[in-house]
Design an enzyme around this catalytic site. Structure first.
Site, mmCIF file in Angstrom:
data_model
loop_
_atom_site.group_PDB
_atom_site.id
_atom_site.type_symbol
_atom_site.label_atom_id
_atom_site.label_comp_id
_atom_site.label_asym_id
_atom_site.label_seq_id
_atom_site.Cartn_x
_atom_site.Cartn_y
_atom_site.Cartn_z
ATOM 1 N N CYS A 1 0.813 -1.211 0.000
ATOM 2 C CA CYS A 1 0.000 0.000 0.000
ATOM 3 C C CYS A 1 0.846 1.261 0.000
ATOM 4 C CB CYS A 1 -0.895 0.073 1.243
ATOM 5 S SG CYS A 1 -2.084 -1.254 1.338
ATOM 6 N N ASN B 1 -0.461 1.247 5.713
ATOM 7 C CA ASN B 1 0.493 0.486 4.903
ATOM 8 C C ASN B 1 1.219 -0.470 5.839
ATOM 9 O OD1 ASN B 1 3.689 1.274 3.334
ATOM 10 N ND2 ASN B 1 2.363 -0.473 3.011
ATOM 11 N N GLY B 2 1.210 -1.751 5.504
ATOM 12 C CA GLY B 2 1.883 -2.744 6.334
ATOM 13 C C GLY B 2 0.974 -3.912 6.607
ATOM 14 N N TYR C 1 13.601 -2.704 -4.734
ATOM 15 C CA TYR C 1 12.592 -2.697 -5.789
ATOM 16 C C TYR C 1 11.401 -1.772 -5.544
ATOM 17 C CZ TYR C 1 8.733 -4.280 -8.702
ATOM 18 O OH TYR C 1 7.673 -4.307 -9.565
ATOM 19 N N GLY D 1 0.407 0.347 -5.054
ATOM 20 C CA GLY D 1 -0.878 -0.318 -4.944
ATOM 21 C C GLY D 1 -1.742 0.021 -6.129
#
Ligand code: SF4
Length: 501
Positions: free
Chosen positions: A18, A119-120, A275, A45
């Site tokens: 996310c 996020n996570g 990445y 995302g």
């Protein structure tokens, strides 16, 4: 619609879960600013997105499935009023891919609206979810983000017994108090942007596993973003990273910081450098692009072979290939052109196209390759489904030798901290040796960067500053306790709670 791996056969990359965003700016169109922030974070995302805004009393929300520009237009942005906004781009691991699971969450609490972007991945979601359900809290989705939202809205009284003041003796507001309480029981990875009547909040887990940064917008506005690239997009200036364990609150008086939960350790995801993050982002004070070049230099030190040219698999491996070339003096050139829009199609290739699916994404520049001994740098191999076709493409274009070099170590373990990293069974490096992978993909040679080399390259730009990183997908040493049931094949589970630098 979920973008499944079957629909993206030309991809072999882990997926970041996310991107989160937040804006506090009176007199500005915060929904529009958040739209462009989310647009800059689209790589984090692509299954769904949403924006929540608030004017200090009332809150509005619009969210949907798909890419940011598919979800928002002038008509859907217009009703999103106010001076506070949060936004979210989503992929899914905890919870499936459907509209009910899209974020941000917006609920009405006893203290007014609460919007949450996360996020996570929490590693104790199951226990927390059960606790909420036993308390009679109804849940409408299957995500850990909703669990966080409901925990914030209604923490048990016992959690709220802690300090009501910060270290300077200032009283915490109701949300700072609740956030701090929830941080004591939430385990795993979370970077949050929260919206309430009181202001905008940014929260980062004590290990700092996922990134979050703070920016300044003009004289009075503030921005929170997963990556700094999404600050510059809207004309905001990078101020600093939100620190691991920190809660920042933004209101008309500016930025207020308190420690939500302290930890001696740090464990930012090292794959952000490899990445996930955009190359123009800065993490921990260093440029992601510069780190990727350093990864290429380190890779060359560890695994050089005689060749005529170095190329990178676009886009993310290009800086690594340039670094490899700088270290060895072997000329860098372009070997591929990439169709940048292939990730946006929902049309599945037919059986024949599927066999050659990498061709949908990559075409070779054969004039650069014909008769050449080629070193091709890629940043990672997950399932190994695209490396073989890439080698074949290069041979078809006339390369006489193909030496594949990977600017990260073999991925042998899944991630439970917010990255869709497949399961043990699906990871090619968990199942095959490097030599077996080389044979499978048909390269003349194959070498990966070592874990020490990865660590060294990332630390090179940090100049001795203390930063720990999670590298569990390479080492199997997880920085947080992982419940055994999360491992697909328990017999092969790594040591629970083992800590890798
Ligand atoms: S396991 Fe890998 S992908 Fe997951 S947080 Fe750690 S380094 Fe990042």
């Amino acid at each position: 619609m979920q973008i499944s791996d079957e629909m993206k056969p030309y991809e072999d990359k882990p997926r970041e879960e996310c991107g989160v965003y937040g804006v506090y700016a009176r007199g500005r169109d915060v929904a529009r600013l958040t739209f462009f922030g989310l647009f800059a974070l689209q790589h984090r995302g692509q299954e769904g997105a949403g924006i929540v805004t608030c004017d200090g009393e009332v809150a509005w929300v619009h969210k949907g499935m798909g890419l940011v520009p598919q979800i928002f237009d002038e008509e859907s942005l217009r009703p999103l009023r106010g001076h506070i906004a949060i936004g979210h781009n989503r992929y899914s691991t905890t919870g499936g891919s459907n509209f009910r699971n899209t974020s941000p969450y917006l609920i009405e609490s006893i203290d007014g609206p609460l919007g949450v972007s996360h996020n996570g991945n929490l590693t104790n979601t199951f226990a927390l979810r059960t606790m909420l359900l036993k308390r009679g809290v109804g849940l409408s989705s299957t995500t850990d983000s909703e669990v966080i939202t409901q925990m914030l809205a209604a923490p048990p009284e016992t959690w709220l017994d802690g300090d009501l003041m910060d270290v300077d003796g200032d009283y915490l507001d109701v949300w700072q108090h609740r956030i701090k309480a929830v941080m004591q029981v939430a385990e795993g990875a979370y970077s949050l942007t929260l919206l309430t009547r009181n202001g905008l909040y940014g929260v980062r887990d004590p290990l700092g596993m996922r990134p979050l940064c703070l920016g300044k917008l003009g004289d009075q506005g503030w921005v929170l973003a997963s990556e700094s690239c999404a600050l510059t997009t809207i004309g905001a200036e990078f101020v600093r990273d939100v620190e691991p364990g920190e809660i920042v609150k933004i209101d008309d008086d500016g930025v207020h910081s308190i420690i939500g939960k302290q930890s001696e350790r740090r464990a930012m995801c090292i794959f952000e450098y490899v990445y996930f993050a955009r190359p123009d982002t800065h993490l921990e004070g260093q440029s992601v692009h510069a780190v990727r070049q350093q990864l290429g230099r380190q890779l060359a030190i560890e695994s050089h072979v005689d060749a005529d040219i170095v190329i990178g698999v676009p886009d993310s491996a290009i800086p690594g290939a340039i670094g490899y070339s700088q270290q060895t003096g072997v000329p860098f050139t372009e070997g591929f052109t990439k169709n940048r829009y292939i990730g946006r199609t929902f049309i599945q290739p037919d059986d024949q196209l599927r066999k050659d699916s990498v061709k949908l994404k990559l075409n070779t520049l054969s004039d650069n390759l014909r008769g050449k001994r080629v070193i091709v740098v890629d940043d990672s191999i997950v399932r190994g489904n695209t490396s073989g076709p890439i080698v074949s493409l290069l041979r078809s274009a006339g390369a006489t030798e193909v030496h594949m070099r990977i600017s990260s170590p073999p991925i042998k373990h899944p991630c439970f901290m917010g990255v869709d990293m497949a399961t043990h069974k699906q990871l090619i490096a968990y199942n095959l040796s490097v030599e077996e992978i080389r044979q499978r993909i048909g390269a003349d040679t194959l070498q990966y960067l070592s874990i020490d080399g990865l660590q060294k390259a990332v630390m090179a730009g940090l100049r001795g500053k203390e930063h720990g990183h999670c590298n569990a997908c390479f080492s199997g040493k997880y920085p947080v306790a992982i419940p055994q049931w999360l491992f697909e094949d328990e017999a092969d589970a790594p040591v629970i709670g083992a800590w890798g630098q």
